[in-house]
Design an enzyme around this catalytic site. Structure first.
Site, PDB file in Angstrom:
ATOM      1  CE  LYS A  44      -3.398   2.805   3.083  1.00 42.06           C
ATOM      2  NZ  LYS A  44      -3.878   2.583   4.011  1.00 42.06           N
TER       3      LYS A  44
ATOM      4  CD  GLU B  64      -5.615   8.900  10.668  1.00 41.50           C
ATOM      5  OE1 GLU B  64      -5.864   9.151   8.985  1.00 41.50           O
ATOM      6  OE2 GLU B  64      -5.063   7.709  10.863  1.00 41.50           O
TER       7      GLU B  64
HETATM    8  C1  LIG Z   1      -4.258  11.196   2.955  1.00 43.46           C
HETATM    9  C2  LIG Z   1      -5.113  11.673   3.854  1.00 43.46           C
HETATM   10  O1  LIG Z   1      -6.495  10.436   4.441  1.00 43.46           O
HETATM   11  C3  LIG Z   1      -5.619   9.573   4.896  1.00 43.46           C
HETATM   12  C4  LIG Z   1      -6.070   8.628   3.437  1.00 43.46           C
HETATM   13  C5  LIG Z   1      -7.539   7.964   4.035  1.00 43.46           C
HETATM   14  C6  LIG Z   1      -7.467   6.354   3.255  1.00 43.46           C
HETATM   15  O2  LIG Z   1      -6.971   6.562   1.548  1.00 43.46           O
HETATM   16  O3  LIG Z   1      -9.099   6.231   3.217  1.00 43.46           O
HETATM   17  C7  LIG Z   1      -8.483   7.987   5.338  1.00 43.46           C
HETATM   18  C8  LIG Z   1      -7.984   9.043   5.791  1.00 43.46           C
HETATM   19  C9  LIG Z   1      -6.627   9.651   5.503  1.00 43.46           C
HETATM   20  O4  LIG Z   1      -6.117   7.986   6.709  1.00 43.46           O
HETATM   21  C10 LIG Z   1      -6.126  12.805   3.266  1.00 43.46           C
HETATM   22  O5  LIG Z   1      -7.031  13.571   3.583  1.00 43.46           O
HETATM   23  O6  LIG Z   1      -5.017  13.685   2.503  1.00 43.46           O
END
Ligand SMILES: C=C(O[C@@H]1C=C(C(=O)O)C=C[C@H]1O)C(=O)O
Length: 433
Positions: free
Chosen positions: A194, A239
Protein backbone atom coordinates in the site's frame (compact mmCIF):
# COMPACT_ATOMS: atom_id res chain seq x y z
CA UNK A 1 -10.49 45.20 19.08
CA UNK A 2 -7.22 43.32 19.06
CA UNK A 3 -6.47 41.23 22.09
CA UNK A 4 -3.40 42.05 24.11
CA UNK A 5 -2.14 40.40 27.26
CA UNK A 6 -2.49 42.68 30.29
CA UNK A 7 1.13 42.14 31.15
CA UNK A 8 3.69 44.18 29.27
CA UNK A 9 4.35 42.30 26.07
CA UNK A 10 7.82 40.83 26.29
CA UNK A 11 10.11 40.64 23.35
CA UNK A 12 9.71 37.26 21.66
CA UNK A 13 12.56 35.02 22.63
CA UNK A 14 13.33 32.47 20.03
CA UNK A 15 15.99 29.86 20.27
CA UNK A 16 16.85 28.05 17.09
CA UNK A 17 18.61 24.73 17.13
CA UNK A 18 19.92 23.16 14.00
CA UNK A 19 20.94 19.98 15.76
CA UNK A 20 21.26 18.49 19.21
CA UNK A 21 24.45 20.47 19.81
CA UNK A 22 22.71 23.86 19.66
CA UNK A 23 21.79 25.66 22.85
CA UNK A 24 18.47 26.95 24.13
CA UNK A 25 18.01 30.29 25.92
CA UNK A 26 19.12 29.67 29.50
CA UNK A 27 16.53 31.91 31.21
CA UNK A 28 13.76 29.68 32.55
CA UNK A 29 10.20 30.14 31.38
CA UNK A 30 7.90 31.48 34.06
CA UNK A 31 4.43 30.02 33.69
CA UNK A 32 1.20 30.81 35.48
CA UNK A 33 -2.24 29.19 34.96
CA UNK A 34 -5.39 30.60 36.53
CA UNK A 35 -9.07 29.71 36.08
CA UNK A 36 -11.03 32.04 33.83
CA UNK A 37 -14.69 32.93 33.96
CA UNK A 38 -15.34 33.17 30.23
CA UNK A 39 -17.48 31.13 27.87
CA UNK A 40 -16.68 32.79 24.53
CA UNK A 41 -15.77 30.35 21.75
CA UNK A 42 -12.01 29.74 22.00
CA UNK A 43 -11.40 30.70 18.39
CA UNK A 44 -13.11 34.07 18.92
CA UNK A 45 -10.36 35.00 21.39
CA UNK A 46 -7.30 34.75 19.20
CA UNK A 47 -5.71 37.83 17.67
CA UNK A 48 -4.79 37.81 13.99
CA UNK A 49 -1.02 37.53 14.41
CA UNK A 50 0.88 34.51 15.75
CA UNK A 51 -2.24 32.51 16.55
CA UNK A 52 -2.21 28.83 17.49
CA UNK A 53 -5.17 26.51 17.76
CA UNK A 54 -6.20 22.97 18.68
CA UNK A 55 -9.96 22.86 19.13
CA UNK A 56 -12.67 20.21 18.98
CA UNK A 57 -16.33 20.53 19.97
CA UNK A 58 -15.66 23.87 21.68
CA UNK A 59 -12.88 22.49 23.88
CA UNK A 60 -9.11 22.50 23.48
CA UNK A 61 -6.39 25.11 23.44
CA UNK A 62 -5.75 28.35 21.62
CA UNK A 63 -2.67 30.49 22.02
CA UNK A 64 -0.81 33.48 20.69
CA UNK A 65 2.65 34.98 20.76
CA UNK A 66 5.87 33.01 21.07
CA UNK A 67 7.64 32.93 24.45
CA UNK A 68 10.02 30.35 22.95
CA UNK A 69 10.17 28.33 19.76
CA UNK A 70 12.39 25.93 17.89
CA UNK A 71 12.66 24.97 14.25
CA UNK A 72 14.13 21.61 13.40
CA UNK A 73 14.61 19.59 10.24
CA UNK A 74 15.98 16.34 8.88
CA UNK A 75 15.86 12.85 10.35
CA UNK A 76 16.49 14.17 13.89
CA UNK A 77 13.67 16.75 13.78
CA UNK A 78 11.58 14.96 16.43
CA UNK A 79 14.50 14.16 18.72
CA UNK A 80 15.90 17.70 18.60
CA UNK A 81 12.49 19.16 19.39
CA UNK A 82 11.99 16.62 22.22
CA UNK A 83 15.33 17.46 23.85
CA UNK A 84 14.63 21.18 23.61
CA UNK A 85 11.21 20.63 25.15
CA UNK A 86 12.49 18.49 28.02
CA UNK A 87 15.09 21.15 28.83
CA UNK A 88 12.41 23.86 28.97
CA UNK A 89 10.01 21.66 30.94
CA UNK A 90 12.75 20.86 33.48
CA UNK A 91 13.77 24.46 34.08
CA UNK A 92 10.34 26.15 33.90
CA UNK A 93 8.96 27.82 37.00
CA UNK A 94 5.27 26.88 37.02
CA UNK A 95 2.38 28.07 39.16
CA UNK A 96 -0.66 26.10 38.03
CA UNK A 97 -3.92 26.74 39.88
CA UNK A 98 -6.03 24.52 37.59
CA UNK A 99 -3.97 21.31 37.13
CA UNK A 100 -5.81 19.76 34.18
CA UNK A 101 -4.37 18.21 31.01
CA UNK A 102 -3.27 21.25 28.98
CA UNK A 103 -2.62 23.61 31.90
CA UNK A 104 0.83 24.82 32.96
CA UNK A 105 3.56 24.81 30.34
CA UNK A 106 2.41 23.70 26.88
CA UNK A 107 3.85 23.83 23.39
CA UNK A 108 2.08 23.58 20.03
CA UNK A 109 3.93 21.83 17.22
CA UNK A 110 3.82 20.73 13.62
CA UNK A 111 6.31 18.34 12.00
CA UNK A 112 7.41 17.83 8.41
CA UNK A 113 6.17 14.63 6.77
CA UNK A 114 9.56 13.66 5.34
CA UNK A 115 13.14 13.84 6.56
CA UNK A 116 13.92 16.11 3.61
CA UNK A 117 12.86 18.72 2.66
CA UNK A 118 10.72 20.58 5.17
CA UNK A 119 10.90 22.37 8.48
CA UNK A 120 9.23 21.47 11.77
CA UNK A 121 8.28 23.80 14.58
CA UNK A 122 7.50 23.76 18.29
CA UNK A 123 6.14 26.98 19.87
CA UNK A 124 5.49 27.91 23.49
CA UNK A 125 2.87 30.67 23.25
CA UNK A 126 2.94 33.76 25.48
CA UNK A 127 -0.74 33.21 26.24
CA UNK A 128 -2.80 30.01 26.13
CA UNK A 129 -6.53 29.82 26.77
CA UNK A 130 -7.86 26.33 27.32
CA UNK A 131 -11.21 24.73 28.00
CA UNK A 132 -12.15 21.25 29.11
CA UNK A 133 -15.24 19.83 30.77
CA UNK A 134 -16.66 23.27 31.52
CA UNK A 135 -13.44 24.65 33.04
CA UNK A 136 -11.69 27.50 31.24
CA UNK A 137 -8.22 28.73 32.09
CA UNK A 138 -5.55 31.12 30.92
CA UNK A 139 -1.84 30.45 31.02
CA UNK A 140 0.68 33.25 30.73
CA UNK A 141 4.29 32.52 29.87
CA UNK A 142 7.16 34.95 30.21
CA UNK A 143 10.91 34.79 30.54
CA UNK A 144 11.62 36.96 33.51
CA UNK A 145 9.11 37.42 36.30
CA UNK A 146 5.59 36.07 36.73
CA UNK A 147 3.32 38.06 34.41
CA UNK A 148 -0.18 39.02 35.53
CA UNK A 149 -2.83 36.81 33.94
CA UNK A 150 -3.52 37.96 30.40
CA UNK A 151 -6.71 39.92 29.81
CA UNK A 152 -8.91 37.66 27.69
CA UNK A 153 -11.68 39.17 25.60
CA UNK A 154 -13.04 38.56 22.12
CA UNK A 155 -10.69 39.66 19.37
CA UNK A 156 -11.79 41.57 16.26
CA UNK A 157 -13.81 39.39 13.86
CA UNK A 158 -11.84 38.08 10.87
CA UNK A 159 -12.86 39.19 7.38
CA UNK A 160 -13.64 36.52 4.76
CA UNK A 161 -11.08 35.96 2.00
CA UNK A 162 -12.16 37.72 -1.21
CA UNK A 163 -11.70 36.79 -4.88
CA UNK A 164 -10.34 33.29 -4.21
CA UNK A 165 -9.30 31.31 -7.30
CA UNK A 166 -7.91 27.78 -7.48
CA UNK A 167 -5.34 26.19 -9.79
CA UNK A 168 -3.58 22.83 -9.83
CA UNK A 169 -0.50 22.62 -7.63
CA UNK A 170 2.59 20.58 -8.52
CA UNK A 171 0.77 18.36 -11.04
CA UNK A 172 -2.60 18.26 -12.77
CA UNK A 173 -5.35 15.78 -11.94
CA UNK A 174 -4.67 13.82 -15.12
CA UNK A 175 -0.95 13.58 -14.37
CA UNK A 176 -1.78 12.49 -10.84
CA UNK A 177 -3.99 9.69 -12.19
CA UNK A 178 -0.93 8.45 -14.09
CA UNK A 179 1.08 8.51 -10.85
CA UNK A 180 -1.66 6.45 -9.15
CA UNK A 181 -1.61 3.97 -12.06
CA UNK A 182 2.18 3.65 -11.65
CA UNK A 183 1.72 2.95 -7.93
CA UNK A 184 -0.88 0.24 -8.72
CA UNK A 185 1.59 -1.28 -11.20
CA UNK A 186 4.30 -1.44 -8.54
CA UNK A 187 1.91 -2.91 -5.97
CA UNK A 188 0.73 -5.55 -8.45
CA UNK A 189 4.38 -6.34 -9.23
CA UNK A 190 4.90 -7.06 -5.53
CA UNK A 191 7.18 -4.10 -4.67
CA UNK A 192 4.87 -3.00 -1.82
CA UNK A 193 1.36 -3.50 -0.47
CA UNK A 194 0.00 0.00 0.00
CA UNK A 195 1.13 3.56 -0.64
CA UNK A 196 -0.61 6.85 0.14
CA UNK A 197 -0.32 9.41 -2.64
CA UNK A 198 -1.27 13.07 -2.32
CA UNK A 199 -1.63 16.15 -4.49
CA UNK A 200 -1.95 19.88 -3.90
CA UNK A 201 -4.05 22.81 -5.13
CA UNK A 202 -3.09 26.47 -4.99
CA UNK A 203 -5.62 29.10 -3.98
CA UNK A 204 -4.98 32.83 -4.32
CA UNK A 205 -7.07 35.61 -2.74
CA UNK A 206 -7.14 39.35 -3.43
CA UNK A 207 -5.58 40.17 -0.06
CA UNK A 208 -3.65 38.49 2.76
CA UNK A 209 -5.77 35.75 4.24
CA UNK A 210 -6.72 35.95 7.91
CA UNK A 211 -6.41 32.29 8.95
CA UNK A 212 -8.98 32.80 11.72
CA UNK A 213 -11.73 32.90 9.07
CA UNK A 214 -11.18 29.33 7.79
CA UNK A 215 -10.48 28.13 11.35
CA UNK A 216 -13.87 29.33 12.55
CA UNK A 217 -15.63 27.83 9.49
CA UNK A 218 -13.82 24.49 9.91
CA UNK A 219 -14.64 24.16 13.60
CA UNK A 220 -18.32 24.93 12.91
CA UNK A 221 -18.66 22.58 9.93
CA UNK A 222 -16.41 19.74 11.18
CA UNK A 223 -17.05 19.63 14.96
CA UNK A 224 -15.97 15.97 15.13
CA UNK A 225 -12.50 16.89 13.78
CA UNK A 226 -9.59 18.64 15.48
CA UNK A 227 -9.30 22.15 14.04
CA UNK A 228 -5.68 23.27 14.19
CA UNK A 229 -3.33 26.06 13.28
CA UNK A 230 0.42 26.07 13.87
CA UNK A 231 2.72 28.48 12.04
CA UNK A 232 0.62 28.77 8.88
CA UNK A 233 -0.45 25.12 8.67
CA UNK A 234 -4.16 24.82 9.36
CA UNK A 235 -7.00 22.39 8.85
CA UNK A 236 -9.53 20.10 10.52
CA UNK A 237 -8.22 16.57 10.88
CA UNK A 238 -10.38 13.55 11.69
CA UNK A 239 -7.34 11.43 12.53
CA UNK A 240 -5.65 11.27 15.95
CA UNK A 241 -2.15 9.85 15.62
CA UNK A 242 -1.64 9.63 19.38
CA UNK A 243 -3.06 11.03 22.58
CA UNK A 244 -1.29 10.40 25.88
CA UNK A 245 -3.13 11.25 29.05
CA UNK A 246 -2.22 10.05 32.52
CA UNK A 247 -0.92 6.67 31.44
CA UNK A 248 -3.50 5.99 28.75
CA UNK A 249 -2.55 6.09 25.08
CA UNK A 250 -5.16 6.28 22.33
CA UNK A 251 -5.04 6.54 18.57
CA UNK A 252 -7.82 6.94 16.02
CA UNK A 253 -6.80 5.19 12.82
CA UNK A 254 -8.59 6.01 9.57
CA UNK A 255 -8.16 4.38 6.18
CA UNK A 256 -10.80 3.38 3.67
CA UNK A 257 -12.98 6.19 2.36
CA UNK A 258 -16.22 6.74 0.53
CA UNK A 259 -17.63 10.08 -0.66
CA UNK A 260 -20.96 11.27 0.68
CA UNK A 261 -23.76 12.00 -1.72
CA UNK A 262 -25.84 14.45 0.33
CA UNK A 263 -28.73 11.94 0.41
CA UNK A 264 -28.82 10.45 3.94
CA UNK A 265 -30.45 7.10 3.11
CA UNK A 266 -28.11 6.60 0.16
CA UNK A 267 -25.16 7.47 2.42
CA UNK A 268 -26.26 4.85 4.95
CA UNK A 269 -26.32 2.21 2.24
CA UNK A 270 -22.86 3.39 1.12
CA UNK A 271 -21.60 3.18 4.72
CA UNK A 272 -22.70 -0.48 4.81
CA UNK A 273 -20.87 -1.06 1.50
CA UNK A 274 -17.74 0.58 2.93
CA UNK A 275 -17.85 -1.65 6.02
CA UNK A 276 -17.88 -4.73 3.72
CA UNK A 277 -15.52 -3.51 0.99
CA UNK A 278 -12.53 -5.83 0.85
CA UNK A 279 -10.37 -3.11 -0.78
CA UNK A 280 -11.10 -0.65 2.04
CA UNK A 281 -10.84 -3.27 4.79
CA UNK A 282 -7.45 -4.32 3.45
CA UNK A 283 -6.23 -0.72 3.32
CA UNK A 284 -7.56 -0.19 6.84
CA UNK A 285 -5.95 -3.32 8.25
CA UNK A 286 -2.49 -2.13 7.13
CA UNK A 287 -3.01 1.18 8.92
CA UNK A 288 -4.27 -0.38 12.18
CA UNK A 289 -1.45 -2.91 12.22
CA UNK A 290 1.20 -0.20 11.74
CA UNK A 291 -0.16 1.78 14.71
CA UNK A 292 -0.63 -1.24 17.01
CA UNK A 293 2.90 -2.52 16.21
CA UNK A 294 4.48 0.87 16.98
CA UNK A 295 2.60 1.31 20.28
CA UNK A 296 3.01 -2.27 21.54
CA UNK A 297 6.60 -1.90 22.85
CA UNK A 298 5.46 0.95 25.15
CA UNK A 299 2.25 -0.62 26.46
CA UNK A 300 1.44 -3.23 29.13
CA UNK A 301 -1.97 -3.91 27.66
CA UNK A 302 -3.69 -2.88 24.46
CA UNK A 303 -7.15 -2.93 22.99
CA UNK A 304 -7.27 -3.27 19.21
CA UNK A 305 -10.88 -3.74 18.04
CA UNK A 306 -11.30 -6.50 15.48
CA UNK A 307 -13.59 -4.59 13.16
CA UNK A 308 -13.66 -0.89 12.27
CA UNK A 309 -16.64 1.46 12.64
CA UNK A 310 -17.74 3.98 10.02
CA UNK A 311 -16.92 7.61 10.86
CA UNK A 312 -19.36 9.99 9.17
CA UNK A 313 -17.96 13.38 8.17
CA UNK A 314 -19.90 15.97 6.15
CA UNK A 315 -17.84 15.30 2.99
CA UNK A 316 -16.69 11.66 3.31
CA UNK A 317 -17.06 8.52 5.43
CA UNK A 318 -14.07 6.59 6.71
CA UNK A 319 -13.40 3.20 8.20
CA UNK A 320 -12.13 4.01 11.70
CA UNK A 321 -10.55 2.09 14.58
CA UNK A 322 -9.78 3.46 18.04
CA UNK A 323 -6.70 1.73 19.43
CA UNK A 324 -6.01 2.13 23.18
CA UNK A 325 -3.18 1.07 25.45
CA UNK A 326 -1.82 1.44 28.97
CA UNK A 327 1.65 2.89 28.78
CA UNK A 328 4.30 1.53 31.12
CA UNK A 329 7.22 3.87 30.44
CA UNK A 330 7.88 7.61 30.38
CA UNK A 331 7.88 7.96 26.58
CA UNK A 332 6.31 11.35 25.85
CA UNK A 333 3.49 11.80 23.38
CA UNK A 334 5.93 13.46 20.97
CA UNK A 335 8.25 10.45 21.15
CA UNK A 336 5.23 8.19 20.53
CA UNK A 337 4.24 10.37 17.56
CA UNK A 338 7.75 9.93 16.17
CA UNK A 339 7.50 6.14 16.61
CA UNK A 340 4.12 6.07 14.84
CA UNK A 341 4.96 8.43 11.98
CA UNK A 342 4.30 7.80 9.16
CA UNK A 343 1.55 5.27 9.87
CA UNK A 344 0.22 3.32 6.92
CA UNK A 345 -2.71 5.78 6.84
CA UNK A 346 -0.40 8.42 5.32
CA UNK A 347 2.72 6.46 4.28
CA UNK A 348 2.07 2.88 3.27
CA UNK A 349 3.24 -0.71 3.78
CA UNK A 350 6.08 -1.57 4.14
CA UNK A 351 6.84 1.89 5.52
CA UNK A 352 10.33 2.38 4.12
CA UNK A 353 9.41 1.20 0.62
CA UNK A 354 6.29 3.39 0.67
CA UNK A 355 8.29 6.45 1.76
CA UNK A 356 10.74 5.89 -1.09
CA UNK A 357 7.91 5.46 -3.62
CA UNK A 358 6.23 8.66 -2.39
CA UNK A 359 9.38 10.71 -2.78
CA UNK A 360 10.10 9.14 -6.17
CA UNK A 361 6.71 9.39 -7.90
CA UNK A 362 4.38 11.75 -6.01
CA UNK A 363 5.97 14.81 -7.60
CA UNK A 364 5.54 17.30 -4.75
CA UNK A 365 6.98 18.36 -1.41
CA UNK A 366 4.44 17.53 1.31
CA UNK A 367 5.94 20.03 3.76
CA UNK A 368 4.09 19.52 7.04
CA UNK A 369 0.97 17.99 5.42
CA UNK A 370 0.36 14.47 6.83
CA UNK A 371 2.91 15.06 9.59
CA UNK A 372 2.07 15.16 13.31
CA UNK A 373 0.38 18.38 14.51
CA UNK A 374 -0.78 19.11 18.04
CA UNK A 375 0.39 20.04 21.51
CA UNK A 376 2.11 18.64 24.57
CA UNK A 377 2.58 19.56 28.21
CA UNK A 378 5.52 19.39 30.60
CA UNK A 379 4.60 15.87 31.80
CA UNK A 380 4.77 14.49 28.25
CA UNK A 381 0.99 14.19 27.88
CA UNK A 382 -0.72 15.77 24.87
CA UNK A 383 -2.33 15.12 21.52
CA UNK A 384 -0.79 14.77 18.07
CA UNK A 385 -3.17 14.54 15.15
CA UNK A 386 -2.20 13.85 11.56
CA UNK A 387 -2.23 17.12 9.57
CA UNK A 388 -4.88 16.06 7.01
CA UNK A 389 -7.67 18.13 5.39
CA UNK A 390 -5.06 20.83 5.75
CA UNK A 391 -3.38 23.68 3.96
CA UNK A 392 -0.48 26.06 4.33
CA UNK A 393 -1.27 29.78 4.23
CA UNK A 394 1.36 32.25 3.02
CA UNK A 395 0.06 35.79 2.60
CA UNK A 396 -2.49 35.73 -0.24
CA UNK A 397 -1.93 32.10 -1.17
CA UNK A 398 -3.06 28.85 0.36
CA UNK A 399 -1.65 25.46 -0.61
CA UNK A 400 -4.24 22.73 -0.03
CA UNK A 401 -3.37 19.03 0.29
CA UNK A 402 -5.28 15.78 -0.08
CA UNK A 403 -4.26 12.16 -0.50
CA UNK A 404 -5.55 8.61 -0.80
CA UNK A 405 -4.35 5.15 0.13
CA UNK A 406 -3.55 3.10 -2.98
CA UNK A 407 -3.77 -0.69 -2.97
CA UNK A 408 -3.74 -3.27 -5.80
CA UNK A 409 -7.42 -2.79 -6.63
CA UNK A 410 -7.35 1.06 -6.66
CA UNK A 411 -8.66 2.86 -9.75
CA UNK A 412 -6.96 6.17 -10.64
CA UNK A 413 -10.17 7.98 -11.56
CA UNK A 414 -11.91 7.01 -8.30
CA UNK A 415 -8.84 8.02 -6.28
CA UNK A 416 -8.79 11.45 -7.95
CA UNK A 417 -12.47 11.92 -7.05
CA UNK A 418 -11.70 10.87 -3.46
CA UNK A 419 -8.86 13.41 -3.26
CA UNK A 420 -11.25 16.10 -4.60
CA UNK A 421 -13.69 15.26 -1.78
CA UNK A 422 -10.89 15.60 0.77
CA UNK A 423 -10.08 19.12 -0.49
CA UNK A 424 -13.67 20.20 0.27
CA UNK A 425 -13.29 21.19 3.96
CA UNK A 426 -10.47 23.71 3.41
CA UNK A 427 -11.75 24.75 -0.04
CA UNK A 428 -15.14 25.70 1.39
CA UNK A 429 -13.59 27.32 4.45
CA UNK A 430 -11.50 29.74 2.37
CA UNK A 431 -14.16 30.41 -0.22
CA UNK A 432 -15.37 33.39 1.81
CA UNK A 433 -19.03 32.48 2.16
C1 LIG B 1 -4.25 11.02 3.14
C2 LIG B 1 -5.43 11.48 3.55
O1 LIG B 1 -6.31 10.72 4.27
C3 LIG B 1 -5.93 9.43 4.73
C4 LIG B 1 -6.29 8.40 3.75
C5 LIG B 1 -7.51 7.77 3.79
C6 LIG B 1 -7.91 6.80 2.70
O2 LIG B 1 -7.15 6.64 1.74
O3 LIG B 1 -9.00 6.22 2.76
C7 LIG B 1 -8.40 8.01 4.86
C8 LIG B 1 -8.05 8.80 5.89
C9 LIG B 1 -6.67 9.25 6.04
O4 LIG B 1 -5.94 8.36 6.81
C10 LIG B 1 -5.86 12.89 3.32
O5 LIG B 1 -6.93 13.27 3.79
O6 LIG B 1 -5.12 13.64 2.68
Amino acid sequence: MALRPAAVRLATVTSVLSGPSGSADATPLVVRTVALDDDSPLLALVPREESLAWVRRGEGLVGWGAAASIRTKGPTRFRDASEWWKEHARSAVVRDEVAQPGTGLVAFGSFAFADEPGESVLVVPEVVVGRRGGTTWVTTVSRATIASPAAVRPADAPAPPAGVTFVDGAISGTEWERVVAEAVRRITAGELEKVVLARDLLATADDEIDVRWPLQRLSESYPMCWTFHVDGLFGATPEMLVRRERGLVTSRVLAGTIRRTGDDSRDLALAATLARSSKDLEEHEYAVRSVADALAPHCTSMNVPEAPFVLHLPNVMHLATDVAGVIDDDTTCLELAEALHPSAAVGGTPTEVAKAVISEIEGMDRGRYAGPVGWMDASGDGEWGIALRSAEVMGRTVRLFAGCGIVASSEPEAELAEAQAKFVPVRDAISGV
